[in-house]
Design a protein around this motif. Structure first.
Motif, mmCIF file in Angstrom:
data_model
loop_
_atom_site.group_PDB
_atom_site.id
_atom_site.type_symbol
_atom_site.label_atom_id
_atom_site.label_comp_id
_atom_site.label_asym_id
_atom_site.label_seq_id
_atom_site.Cartn_x
_atom_site.Cartn_y
_atom_site.Cartn_z
ATOM 1 N N HIS A 94 117.704 17.465 -99.251
ATOM 2 C CA HIS A 94 116.738 18.548 -99.461
ATOM 3 C C HIS A 94 117.212 19.794 -98.720
ATOM 4 O O HIS A 94 117.105 19.883 -97.500
ATOM 5 C CB HIS A 94 115.359 18.110 -98.934
ATOM 6 N N HIS A 109 118.103 24.287 -99.603
ATOM 7 C CA HIS A 109 118.047 25.383 -100.574
ATOM 8 C C HIS A 109 119.208 26.328 -100.301
ATOM 9 O O HIS A 109 119.359 26.815 -99.180
ATOM 10 C CB HIS A 109 116.732 26.154 -100.445
ATOM 11 N N LYS A 148 111.778 18.176 -108.204
ATOM 12 C CA LYS A 148 110.694 18.477 -107.270
ATOM 13 C C LYS A 148 109.591 19.200 -108.011
ATOM 14 O O LYS A 148 109.860 20.020 -108.897
ATOM 15 C CB LYS A 148 111.223 19.351 -106.118
ATOM 16 N N HIS A 199 108.971 16.731 -96.779
ATOM 17 C CA HIS A 199 108.636 17.458 -95.529
ATOM 18 C C HIS A 199 107.245 17.159 -94.981
ATOM 19 O O HIS A 199 106.411 18.048 -94.828
ATOM 20 C CB HIS A 199 108.892 18.966 -95.649
HETATM 21 ZN ZN ZN Z 1 112.282 22.822 -99.472
#
Ligand code: ZN
Ligand code: DUC
Ligand code: ZN
Length: 476
Positions: free
Chosen positions: A60, A62, A153, A241
């Motif tokens: 995970h 970005h 996601k 998260h």
């Molecule tokens: Zn994220």
């Protein structure tokens, strides 16, 4: 038989299951032998009895992801993967994000262009589904899953990204039918919007009110709802998260009832608290991320969840925005209200050293759990195992020799991302990779980055399948 390309001698190999002493032989980028007293390789490296672990898999993060406003992510596929490699990560899975009203396929193509000749380590893409139209659900998503984009996601908050419950159900039904893994960002969007409006109306705009606007309750409620929706569809989900006790309780409840609910947490929920958002002036913006960091008691619950099997995955959620400059945390001004600050903190490079130092070296976490949480489980859940995520004959030679007797004071100047701060500045660390190998090639050695941009390969992934998400056991 040809000599081995490389032999790593005297390794203390740790996998998710075992710790054993061995030499590791590599040919053509693949581990071809594990044994004692193996024949010579063209190149030899002496691990000198130090831990050699599978390279980290960051499930995970970005990179260079369009934000839809005036902010811009600071790391592209070169600086992001470089930073990952220096911190012992050899595979990353960032996100190709569909624009609302746009095509998922176009997002994937755009993301391949962004990566192009930049990555120094191997990479795959999760999808982000923001607009589950008929075409997306019946054509694009099934086709992309079949092509190796086997996870996506979905968001329950953020106006540009969120799905309503009906859309979530429709999307989960596709995941079930096609055998994909769904990651869910669980926060109640209307509660956040209502609280944000009230805070701003009362003049409460400083960075630390970000945490006030997203209390644990909003995460708890959405986590519960995500679990219920997945139960209705009868499909596994992975809650990303997770920040503290109330969400953990929902997840443990689901797991205890035999639901296939997996969970991820991140360094910010172990090493930061909401107090860090109160740092002087606008400095607190450096730690704005969602869900926000909580308090010391919640940190302890997260540590417990890592040790007791509630969590399967430990990711960075690296979302890189510079503190200074026009397109980072201050994109809407140096005193912007909290709701205008881009969400996210950097963490690709520090994820493993932080957890090794404060988890393994303090005795909170055994070495096998460390490997499972940071590499093996991630590879299994996202369809990369056993090519990635373990040390075994036939696996890629993605290997990290650890210095676990280090004495390092972390500074941003040491790091290789393109962000101008780390939220962990000044923290003492006792572990850092001495050497990182990606498919048998050195990419980080003795404090030096040596990888060539573009050597990283795109990875088509298999579907997690029943082995990846076993019913009842939860450890994948
Ligand atoms: Zn994220
Ligand atoms: N929250 C997210 O959901 N993604 C990126 C960063 C963040 O803070
Ligand atoms: Zn998220």
């Amino acid at each position: 038989m040809d000599a081995f390309d490389l032999v790593i001698r005297n390794a203390r190999v740790a996998t998710a299951a075992d710790v054993f002493s061995a030499d590791i032989a590599v040919r053509g980028g693949i581990i071809v032998a594990l044994g004692l007293g193996l024949p010579a390789g063209q190149r030899e490296i002496d691990a000198a009895g130090r831990y050699v672990l599978p390279g980290g898999v960051d499930g995970h993060c970005h990179l260079d992801q369009p934000t839809g406003d005036s902010s811009r992510m600071a790391d592209d596929f070169f600086t992001g993967t470089r930073s990952a490699a220096c911190g012992g990560t050899t595979t990353i899975i960032p996100f190709a994000c569909q624009a609302k009203g746009g095509s998922l396929r176009a997002a994937v193509e755009d993301y391949h262009r962004r990566a192009a000749d930049k990555p120094v380590i191997d990479y795959a893409f999760h999808l982000i589904v923001t607009d589950p139209t008929e075409k997306v659900l019946t054509e694009e998503l099934p086709a992309l899953i079949a092509e190796g984009y086997t996870s996506f996601k979905i968001y329950m908050t953020y106006d540009a990204l969120k799905l309503n419950d009906r859309q979530i159900l429709e999307t989960l039904a596709v995941a079930r039918r096609e055998g994909a893994m769904t990651m869910i960002h669980a926060e109640n969007t209307d509660c956040i919007a209502w609280l944000t409006d009230r805070l701003l109306a009362a003049g409460c705009a400083a960075p630390h009110f970000h945490a006030t606007s997203r209390p644990m309750l909003v995460e708890r409620e959405a986590t519960h709802r995500a679990i219920a929706l997945s139960e209705l569809v009868d499909v596994p989900i992975l809650i990303v998260h997770v920040s503290g006790r109330e969400a953990v309780e929902q997840i443990r409840w689901a797991q205890g009832h035999g639901l296939r609910v997996l969970a991820e947490t991140c360094p910010q929920y172990l090493f930061l608290t909401a107090d860090d958002l109160e740092r002087d002036g606008f400095e607190g913006a450096k730690c704005i991320c969602s869900p926000p960091p909580r308090d010391a008691a919640n940190q302890q619950v997260i540590w417990d969840g890592l040790a007791n099997g509630t969590f399967q995955v430990f990711s960075s959620d690296h979302a890189p925005f510079r503190f200074d400059g026009p397109d980072g945390k201050k994109a809407s001004g140096a005193d912007a209200s909290f709701d205008k600050v881009p969400n996210g903190i950097p963490g690709l490079e520090t994820r493993l050293p932080l957890l090794f130092s404060e988890g393994v070296n303090t005795g909170r976490l055994d070495i096998n759990s460390f490997v499972a949480l940071t590499a093996t489980n991630v590879a299994k859940i996202y369809g990369l195992y056993p090519t990635k995520g373990t040390i075994a004959v036939g696996s890629d030679a993605d290997l990290v020799i650890w210095n676990d007797r280090a004495d390092i004071t972390l500074t941003n100047a040491m790091l290789h991302h393109n962000v101008d701060y780390t939220p962990y500045e000044g923290r003492r660390l006792t572990a850092w990779p001495a050497l990182t190998l990606s498919r048998g090639e050195i990419v980080w050695s003795d404090g030096e980055m040596v990888a060539t941009p573009g050597r990283g390969r795109f990875l088509r992934r298999s579907r997690p399948g029943p082995a990846g998400v076993r019913r009842g056991g939860y450890a994948p």
